[in-house]
Each structure stands twice: as C-alpha cells, then as structure tokens.
Write a protein that holds these residues in place. Structure first.
Motif, PDB file in Angstrom:
ATOM      1  N   ASN A   1     -17.365  18.660  -7.352  1.00 41.25           N
ATOM      2  CA  ASN A   1     -17.635  18.659  -8.786  1.00 41.25           C
ATOM      3  C   ASN A   1     -16.391  18.348  -9.613  1.00 41.25           C
ATOM      4  O   ASN A   1     -16.440  18.413 -10.844  1.00 41.25           O
ATOM      5  CB  ASN A   1     -18.198  20.024  -9.210  1.00 41.25           C
ATOM      6  N   GLU A   2     -15.293  18.041  -8.960  1.00 43.58           N
ATOM      7  CA  GLU A   2     -14.049  17.766  -9.675  1.00 43.58           C
ATOM      8  C   GLU A   2     -13.878  16.264  -9.869  1.00 43.58           C
ATOM      9  O   GLU A   2     -14.026  15.479  -8.922  1.00 43.58           O
ATOM     10  CB  GLU A   2     -12.861  18.323  -8.889  1.00 43.58           C
ATOM     11  N   MET A   3     -13.565  15.868 -11.098  1.00 42.11           N
ATOM     12  CA  MET A   3     -13.342  14.466 -11.420  1.00 42.11           C
ATOM     13  C   MET A   3     -11.843  14.199 -11.491  1.00 42.11           C
ATOM     14  O   MET A   3     -11.110  14.922 -12.167  1.00 42.11           O
ATOM     15  CB  MET A   3     -14.008  14.106 -12.762  1.00 42.11           C
ATOM     16  N   LEU A   4     -11.387  13.163 -10.789  1.00 46.81           N
ATOM     17  CA  LEU A   4      -9.975  12.820 -10.713  1.00 46.81           C
ATOM     18  C   LEU A   4      -9.764  11.391 -11.188  1.00 46.81           C
ATOM     19  O   LEU A   4     -10.668  10.549 -11.129  1.00 46.81           O
ATOM     20  CB  LEU A   4      -9.458  12.965  -9.280  1.00 46.81           C
ATOM     21  N   LEU A   5      -8.539  11.118 -11.633  1.00 46.86           N
ATOM     22  CA  LEU A   5      -8.151   9.787 -12.088  1.00 46.86           C
ATOM     23  C   LEU A   5      -6.838   9.391 -11.423  1.00 46.86           C
ATOM     24  O   LEU A   5      -5.955  10.231 -11.216  1.00 46.86           O
ATOM     25  CB  LEU A   5      -7.978   9.757 -13.615  1.00 46.86           C
ATOM     26  N   TRP A   6      -6.719   8.105 -11.127  1.00 47.84           N
ATOM     27  CA  TRP A   6      -5.462   7.581 -10.611  1.00 47.84           C
ATOM     28  C   TRP A   6      -4.569   7.193 -11.787  1.00 47.84           C
ATOM     29  O   TRP A   6      -4.978   6.426 -12.657  1.00 47.84           O
ATOM     30  CB  TRP A   6      -5.694   6.350  -9.739  1.00 47.84           C
ATOM     31  N   THR A   7      -3.356   7.726 -11.817  1.00 44.57           N
ATOM     32  CA  THR A   7      -2.407   7.408 -12.879  1.00 44.57           C
ATOM     33  C   THR A   7      -1.023   7.174 -12.263  1.00 44.57           C
ATOM     34  O   THR A   7      -0.765   7.544 -11.114  1.00 44.57           O
ATOM     35  CB  THR A   7      -2.295   8.545 -13.909  1.00 44.57           C
ATOM     36  N   ASP A   8      -0.139   6.568 -13.080  1.00 49.49           N
ATOM     37  CA  ASP A   8       1.247   6.466 -12.653  1.00 49.49           C
ATOM     38  C   ASP A   8       1.995   7.722 -13.092  1.00 49.49           C
ATOM     39  O   ASP A   8       1.384   8.701 -13.540  1.00 49.49           O
ATOM     40  CB  ASP A   8       1.896   5.191 -13.205  1.00 49.49           C
TER      41      ASP A   8
ATOM     42  N   VAL B   1     -12.522   6.236 -20.663  1.00 49.33           N
ATOM     43  CA  VAL B   1     -12.178   5.762 -19.323  1.00 49.33           C
ATOM     44  C   VAL B   1     -13.370   5.047 -18.696  1.00 49.33           C
ATOM     45  O   VAL B   1     -14.485   5.581 -18.698  1.00 49.33           O
ATOM     46  CB  VAL B   1     -11.753   6.951 -18.427  1.00 49.33           C
ATOM     47  N   PRO B   2     -13.178   3.845 -18.163  1.00 48.06           N
ATOM     48  CA  PRO B   2     -14.254   3.178 -17.414  1.00 48.06           C
ATOM     49  C   PRO B   2     -14.625   3.985 -16.173  1.00 48.06           C
ATOM     50  O   PRO B   2     -13.781   4.637 -15.557  1.00 48.06           O
ATOM     51  CB  PRO B   2     -13.637   1.825 -17.036  1.00 48.06           C
ATOM     52  N   VAL B   3     -15.890   3.899 -15.813  1.00 44.75           N
ATOM     53  CA  VAL B   3     -16.384   4.704 -14.696  1.00 44.75           C
ATOM     54  C   VAL B   3     -15.740   4.292 -13.377  1.00 44.75           C
ATOM     55  O   VAL B   3     -15.527   5.105 -12.495  1.00 44.75           O
ATOM     56  CB  VAL B   3     -17.916   4.579 -14.606  1.00 44.75           C
ATOM     57  N   GLY B   4     -15.392   3.013 -13.212  1.00 48.61           N
ATOM     58  CA  GLY B   4     -14.837   2.545 -11.952  1.00 48.61           C
ATOM     59  C   GLY B   4     -13.505   3.157 -11.593  1.00 48.61           C
ATOM     60  O   GLY B   4     -13.079   3.060 -10.430  1.00 48.61           O
ATOM     61  N   LEU B   5     -12.817   3.792 -12.531  1.00 50.87           N
ATOM     62  CA  LEU B   5     -11.516   4.390 -12.254  1.00 50.87           C
ATOM     63  C   LEU B   5     -11.623   5.848 -11.838  1.00 50.87           C
ATOM     64  O   LEU B   5     -10.606   6.483 -11.551  1.00 50.87           O
ATOM     65  CB  LEU B   5     -10.604   4.283 -13.482  1.00 50.87           C
ATOM     66  N   GLU B   6     -12.812   6.400 -11.790  1.00 46.83           N
ATOM     67  CA  GLU B   6     -12.978   7.807 -11.460  1.00 46.83           C
ATOM     68  C   GLU B   6     -13.089   8.027  -9.953  1.00 46.83           C
ATOM     69  O   GLU B   6     -13.556   7.172  -9.218  1.00 46.83           O
ATOM     70  CB  GLU B   6     -14.229   8.370 -12.125  1.00 46.83           C
ATOM     71  N   VAL B   7     -12.625   9.184  -9.525  1.00 44.40           N
ATOM     72  CA  VAL B   7     -12.766   9.630  -8.139  1.00 44.40           C
ATOM     73  C   VAL B   7     -13.346  11.039  -8.171  1.00 44.40           C
ATOM     74  O   VAL B   7     -12.812  11.925  -8.856  1.00 44.40           O
ATOM     75  CB  VAL B   7     -11.419   9.625  -7.400  1.00 44.40           C
TER      76      VAL B   7
ATOM     77  N   PRO C   1      -7.005   2.344  -7.950  1.00 41.32           N
ATOM     78  CA  PRO C   1      -6.643   3.073  -6.729  1.00 41.32           C
ATOM     79  C   PRO C   1      -5.667   2.259  -5.879  1.00 41.32           C
ATOM     80  O   PRO C   1      -5.680   1.027  -5.907  1.00 41.32           O
ATOM     81  CB  PRO C   1      -7.988   3.264  -6.008  1.00 41.32           C
ATOM     82  N   PRO C   2      -4.810   2.911  -5.129  1.00 37.86           N
ATOM     83  CA  PRO C   2      -3.878   2.170  -4.260  1.00 37.86           C
ATOM     84  C   PRO C   2      -4.615   1.455  -3.142  1.00 37.86           C
ATOM     85  O   PRO C   2      -5.715   1.839  -2.749  1.00 37.86           O
ATOM     86  CB  PRO C   2      -2.963   3.272  -3.717  1.00 37.86           C
ATOM     87  N   LEU C   3      -3.999   0.412  -2.663  1.00 38.10           N
ATOM     88  CA  LEU C   3      -4.579  -0.363  -1.572  1.00 38.10           C
ATOM     89  C   LEU C   3      -4.639   0.485  -0.305  1.00 38.10           C
ATOM     90  O   LEU C   3      -3.647   1.117   0.073  1.00 38.10           O
ATOM     91  CB  LEU C   3      -3.732  -1.617  -1.330  1.00 38.10           C
ATOM     92  N   ASP C   4      -5.805   0.515   0.336  1.00 36.72           N
ATOM     93  CA  ASP C   4      -5.938   1.306   1.558  1.00 36.72           C
ATOM     94  C   ASP C   4      -5.658   0.434   2.778  1.00 36.72           C
ATOM     95  O   ASP C   4      -5.674  -0.795   2.711  1.00 36.72           O
ATOM     96  CB  ASP C   4      -7.339   1.917   1.656  1.00 36.72           C
TER      97      ASP C   4
ATOM     98  N   ALA D   1       0.830  -1.206   0.000  1.00 33.83           N
ATOM     99  CA  ALA D   1       0.000   0.000   0.000  1.00 33.83           C
ATOM    100  C   ALA D   1       0.868   1.261   0.000  1.00 33.83           C
ATOM    101  O   ALA D   1       0.573   2.227  -0.730  1.00 33.83           O
ATOM    102  CB  ALA D   1      -0.927  -0.007   1.217  1.00 33.83           C
ATOM    103  N   ARG D   2       1.932   1.265   0.792  1.00 28.29           N
ATOM    104  CA  ARG D   2       2.810   2.432   0.809  1.00 28.29           C
ATOM    105  C   ARG D   2       3.495   2.632  -0.540  1.00 28.29           C
ATOM    106  O   ARG D   2       3.618   3.770  -1.020  1.00 28.29           O
ATOM    107  CB  ARG D   2       3.861   2.271   1.917  1.00 28.29           C
ATOM    108  N   THR D   3       3.913   1.539  -1.156  1.00 30.76           N
ATOM    109  CA  THR D   3       4.552   1.652  -2.467  1.00 30.76           C
ATOM    110  C   THR D   3       3.582   2.179  -3.510  1.00 30.76           C
ATOM    111  O   THR D   3       3.928   3.047  -4.330  1.00 30.76           O
ATOM    112  CB  THR D   3       5.097   0.281  -2.901  1.00 30.76           C
ATOM    113  N   GLN D   4       2.348   1.678  -3.489  1.00 32.90           N
ATOM    114  CA  GLN D   4       1.360   2.144  -4.462  1.00 32.90           C
ATOM    115  C   GLN D   4       1.017   3.610  -4.252  1.00 32.90           C
ATOM    116  O   GLN D   4       0.802   4.348  -5.226  1.00 32.90           O
ATOM    117  CB  GLN D   4       0.098   1.274  -4.360  1.00 32.90           C
ATOM    118  N   ARG D   5       0.946   4.047  -3.002  1.00 33.71           N
ATOM    119  CA  ARG D   5       0.619   5.453  -2.756  1.00 33.71           C
ATOM    120  C   ARG D   5       1.724   6.387  -3.255  1.00 33.71           C
ATOM    121  O   ARG D   5       1.444   7.524  -3.648  1.00 33.71           O
ATOM    122  CB  ARG D   5       0.357   5.680  -1.268  1.00 33.71           C
ATOM    123  N   THR D   6       2.952   5.915  -3.233  1.00 27.99           N
ATOM    124  CA  THR D   6       4.048   6.754  -3.738  1.00 27.99           C
ATOM    125  C   THR D   6       4.144   6.729  -5.255  1.00 27.99           C
ATOM    126  O   THR D   6       4.640   7.686  -5.858  1.00 27.99           O
ATOM    127  CB  THR D   6       5.384   6.295  -3.133  1.00 27.99           C
TER     128      THR D   6
END
Length: 211
Positions: free
Chosen positions: A133-140, A123-129, A148-151, A60-65
């Motif tokens: 009103n702001e739409m965000l995406l997880w990317t490398d 983009v598939p809907v499941g990847l949105e955050v 999303p990173p493991l919580d 999880a820490r690695t994915q968050r970084t």
C-alpha cells in the motif's frame, strides 16, 4: 572416383591450365576471403554485444547510485477538487475516471527528497512504484523526479539485440560486397571475351586462316 572427379572440377581454378584466366584466380580467392570473413562476422557481433553490455551495465550501476526511491503521499486528486467545485462537475469527473483505465491520473503528490527538502507536484502515473500500500517515487539527490534506473535484464536484452544486429549487418555487407565484386569481375570477363571474339572474327571462315 566420381568424388575425385567432382573435386578436380571444383579446383581447376587453382591449377595451371590453358583455360584458366586471371579472373578465374581472382574469383577463387574471392570465395576463400568470403568464407573467412563469414567466420569473423559472428565474432564482430559478439564483440559488439559485449561492448554494449559493459556500457549499459555501467550506466545501470551509475543510475542506481544516483537515484533513490522515496515515499510519496497524495495531497490532492482531480476527482476531489472537482467534487468541491460542483456536483455536476464531480459526476463528470467520475464518469471520465471510469472511462479511463487509470482513475488516479494527475494526482498532486508530496514527497521528501534524500536531501530532506519537501516537494509537491502533479506526478504522471508511470513514475510511481507500489510496494504493498506504499507509493514510492524515483528521485535524484535533490528530489527531482527521474525515470527508474536501467535494470540488468533490460541491459542484457539490448546488448544481445545489438550483437545480433551487428553480426547480421556485417554478413549483409559482406554478401553485397561480394556480389558487387562478382558483377564487376563478370563484366571484365565478358569484355575480354568480346575482344577475343572481335579479334578472331576478322579471320573467321577465311580460306587459309585456320577457320
């Protein structure tokens, strides 16, 4: 007195007596070993849970970084493209959107990666955050979409389940092993009794044989 008698009956395998056989001693020791291993089984589950938790927390820490939330904007949606194509197609698209629980499925989005490169893709809907009103995406770091990173809560839940599964599996293996050993021990005991009866039965009831 009655309690002492019960304890004496239960511990007869540990005392020397004419009725005690080697299989009785083995059965007594098997019971002791089983009890000891049953005390160790929860420790095995705890150790497995701790190991899994450390591994998942490190992941999880690695994915968050390595993963970053970037802002995204809708460039084109299926409903809009159908509306420009034909009125009939627009009505069909609207009806399909009403039947679907997600009216924005399949939109084309545009985002800027952490390395400042521009990306546009469907983009598939499941990847949105969504944050307000702001739409965000997880990317490398290069802008490639990632889950999303493991919580921490999910990591802890998986660790607890792994510990419970390991402890239960250890206890199950222990019970099955004990039953198999007891079955083999009983078979050997029955074979011994059969040999004794075969030897005694040759003189059974004969005069002067003590039968």
């Amino acid at each position: 007195m009655a309690r002492r008698t019960r304890l004496t009956k239960r511990g007869w395998r540990w005392r020397r007596n004419p009725l005690r056989r080697r299989s009785d001693v083995v059965e007594a020791w098997l019971g002791v070993v089983t009890i000891l291993l049953f005390c160790v089984a929860p420790l095995a589950g705890w150790w497995a849970g701790q190991s899994v938790d450390r591994t998942l927390q490190r992941v999880a820490r690695t994915q968050r970084t390595e993963r970053t939330l970037v802002a995204a904007a809708v460039v084109q949606s299926p409903a809009a493209s159908d509306a420009t194509a034909a009125p009939g197609a627009a009505k069909a698209a609207a009806a399909a959107a009403g039947a679907d629980s997600d009216p924005r499925r399949g939109d084309v989005l545009r985002w800027i990666a952490p390395d400042h490169s521009l990306h546009t893709a469907k983009v598939p809907v499941g990847l949105e955050v969504w944050r307000g009103n702001e739409m965000l995406l997880w990317t490398d770091s290069t802008g490639v979409l990632v889950p999303p990173p493991l919580d921490n809560a999910t990591a802890t839940t998986h660790a607890v389940l792994a510990g419970l599964a390991t402890g239960s599996a250890a206890g199950g293996v222990l019970l099955v092993s004990r039953q198999v050993l007891m079955w083999r021990l009983m078979r050997r005991r029955m074979d011994s009794w059969e040999r004794e009866w075969a030897r005694v039965g040759q003189d059974w009831g004969r005069a002067g044989a003590g039968g």
